[in-house]
Design a protein around this motif. Structure first.
Motif, PDB file in Angstrom:
ATOM      1  N   MET A   1       0.837  -1.203   0.000  1.00 27.26           N
ATOM      2  CA  MET A   1       0.000   0.000   0.000  1.00 27.26           C
ATOM      3  C   MET A   1       0.877   1.260   0.000  1.00 27.26           C
ATOM      4  N   THR A   2       1.891   1.256   0.833  1.00 30.29           N
ATOM      5  CA  THR A   2       2.767   2.422   0.926  1.00 30.29           C
ATOM      6  C   THR A   2       3.505   2.674  -0.382  1.00 30.29           C
ATOM      7  N   LEU A   3       4.055   1.611  -0.983  1.00 30.70           N
ATOM      8  CA  LEU A   3       4.775   1.755  -2.243  1.00 30.70           C
ATOM      9  C   LEU A   3       3.852   2.210  -3.361  1.00 30.70           C
ATOM     10  N   ALA A   4       2.631   1.693  -3.375  1.00 29.70           N
ATOM     11  CA  ALA A   4       1.666   2.110  -4.397  1.00 29.70           C
ATOM     12  C   ALA A   4       1.326   3.585  -4.249  1.00 29.70           C
ATOM     13  N   GLU A   6       3.234   5.927  -2.954  1.00 36.94           N
ATOM     14  CA  GLU A   6       4.383   6.731  -3.370  1.00 36.94           C
ATOM     15  C   GLU A   6       4.489   6.798  -4.886  1.00 36.94           C
ATOM     16  N   GLU A   7       4.241   5.677  -5.561  1.00 40.41           N
ATOM     17  CA  GLU A   7       4.363   5.654  -7.020  1.00 40.41           C
ATOM     18  C   GLU A   7       3.271   6.481  -7.682  1.00 40.41           C
ATOM     19  N   LEU A   8       2.078   6.483  -7.098  1.00 39.57           N
ATOM     20  CA  LEU A   8       0.953   7.219  -7.676  1.00 39.57           C
ATOM     21  C   LEU A   8       0.865   8.653  -7.163  1.00 39.57           C
ATOM     22  N   HIS A   9       1.726   8.984  -6.193  1.00 39.01           N
ATOM     23  CA  HIS A   9       1.741  10.325  -5.603  1.00 39.01           C
ATOM     24  C   HIS A   9       0.392  10.665  -4.950  1.00 39.01           C
ATOM     25  N   VAL A  10      -0.131   9.701  -4.209  1.00 39.87           N
ATOM     26  CA  VAL A  10      -1.363   9.907  -3.447  1.00 39.87           C
ATOM     27  C   VAL A  10      -1.119   9.395  -2.030  1.00 39.87           C
ATOM     28  N   HIS A  12      -1.781   7.048   1.422  1.00 35.11           N
ATOM     29  CA  HIS A  12      -2.055   5.641   1.717  1.00 35.11           C
ATOM     30  C   HIS A  12      -3.560   5.407   1.799  1.00 35.11           C
ATOM     31  N   GLY A  13      -4.272   6.336   2.418  1.00 33.83           N
ATOM     32  CA  GLY A  13      -5.720   6.202   2.547  1.00 33.83           C
ATOM     33  C   GLY A  13      -6.432   6.221   1.207  1.00 33.83           C
ATOM     34  N   ALA A  14      -5.919   7.022   0.261  1.00 30.53           N
ATOM     35  CA  ALA A  14      -6.537   7.088  -1.064  1.00 30.53           C
ATOM     36  C   ALA A  14      -6.427   5.749  -1.776  1.00 30.53           C
ATOM     37  N   VAL A  15      -5.279   5.091  -1.652  1.00 30.07           N
ATOM     38  CA  VAL A  15      -5.110   3.775  -2.260  1.00 30.07           C
ATOM     39  C   VAL A  15      -6.100   2.784  -1.643  1.00 30.07           C
ATOM     40  N   SER A  16      -6.249   2.813  -0.334  1.00 33.87           N
ATOM     41  CA  SER A  16      -7.173   1.906   0.349  1.00 33.87           C
ATOM     42  C   SER A  16      -8.606   2.140  -0.113  1.00 33.87           C
ATOM     43  N   ARG A  17      -8.980   3.405  -0.278  1.00 32.44           N
ATOM     44  CA  ARG A  17     -10.356   3.709  -0.721  1.00 32.44           C
ATOM     45  C   ARG A  17     -10.591   3.230  -2.146  1.00 32.44           C
ATOM     46  N   HIS A  18      -9.592   3.394  -3.019  1.00 29.73           N
ATOM     47  CA  HIS A  18      -9.741   2.937  -4.403  1.00 29.73           C
ATOM     48  C   HIS A  18      -9.886   1.413  -4.454  1.00 29.73           C
ATOM     49  N   ILE A  19      -9.119   0.715  -3.629  1.00 27.76           N
ATOM     50  CA  ILE A  19      -9.220  -0.743  -3.599  1.00 27.76           C
ATOM     51  C   ILE A  19     -10.601  -1.167  -3.105  1.00 27.76           C
ATOM     52  N   LYS A  20     -11.101  -0.482  -2.064  1.00 27.82           N
ATOM     53  CA  LYS A  20     -12.432  -0.804  -1.539  1.00 27.82           C
ATOM     54  C   LYS A  20     -13.494  -0.543  -2.603  1.00 27.82           C
ATOM     55  N   THR A  21     -13.354   0.549  -3.339  1.00 31.59           N
ATOM     56  CA  THR A  21     -14.312   0.853  -4.402  1.00 31.59           C
ATOM     57  C   THR A  21     -14.284  -0.222  -5.483  1.00 31.59           C
TER      58      THR A  21
END
Length: 222
Positions: A1-4, A6-10, A12-21
């Motif tokens: 999650m952390t690496l994703a 950093e790579e997407l420049h968003v 950690h919470g945003a990545v988690s929300r996108h995965i949940k969506t």
């Protein structure tokens, strides 16, 4: 999650929300959330394999449409772990030695199709016998049993190979890989002069959803 993130420049919470969506949209769970980490479910592992392949094909088609010249282009296909742990840190040497080459990396774990005229060379873990292809060994593998100091003490020091047959052994069973290519305890004991693992020895299976070997090895060391 952390690496994703950093790579997407968003965040950690945003990545988690996108995965949940995405999970809500697909109607399946892609990850199993454990105490301090997450792992892919069976559905998530299959989805990852398909998405990785489609994104790779999309990238190749975009490059073709941009009209990049084929002359001087070198496309190297290799797995995720080998690219990040070995090839990537050494790539600058190849670039310095051959500045005339336009080097591209095709990062994918499934076997590469060297007949599609888009990949020039592939680096893979295997036996080296591939029909209609020329293969050269570049590295050899050394496999050594590991355990924690506490467990070693509990098992009396593990001073001989034979004593390992009394241990609880971990077996890697990967979802996205031909398990016939994996080293296993039977082969290791045979090469060490012990005739296999006796019946009744406690054995545990580690289900690994990733197709590459390095993450599993790193987790074993931790």
């Amino acid at each position: 999650m952390t690496l994703a993130a950093e790579e997407l420049h968003v965040t950690h919470g945003a990545v988690s929300r996108h995965i949940k969506t995405l999970e809500d949209h697909l109607g399946v769970r892609l990850f199993r959330r454990l105490t301090r980490r997450i792992v892919l479910t069976d559905e998530g592992a299959r989805f990852h394999e398909v998405v990785s392949r489609l994104l790779s094909e999309l990238t190749k088609e975009a490059e073709r449409l941009r009209g990049q010249k084929s002359g001087g282009r070198l496309t190297i296909s290799t797995g995720i772990s080998f690219a990040s742990k070995w090839l990537g840190p050494r790539l600058h040497r190849l670039i310095a030695r051959h500045p005339e080459l336009d080097i591209h990396l095709d990062i994918t774990d499934p076997d590469a199709d060297l007949n599609n005229e888009q990949i020039n060379v592939a680096v893979r873990y295997g036996h080296g016998r591939y029909q209609h292809l020329i293969a050269e060994r570049i590295l050899e593998e050394t496999i050594t049993p590991v355990c924690s100091p506490v467990y070693r003490a509990e098992m009396g020091g593990l001073l001989t190979v034979k004593s390992l047959t009394e241990c609880s052994l971990l077996h890697e069973d990967r979802l996205l890989h031909d398990d016939r290519m994996l080293a296993n305890w039977d082969l290791w004991f045979a090469m060490a002069g012990v005739d296999g693992v006796p019946r009744g020895v406690a054995q545990s299976t580690v289900m690994a959803a990733w197709p590459s070997r390095q993450p599993f090895v790193e987790k074993a060391w931790r």
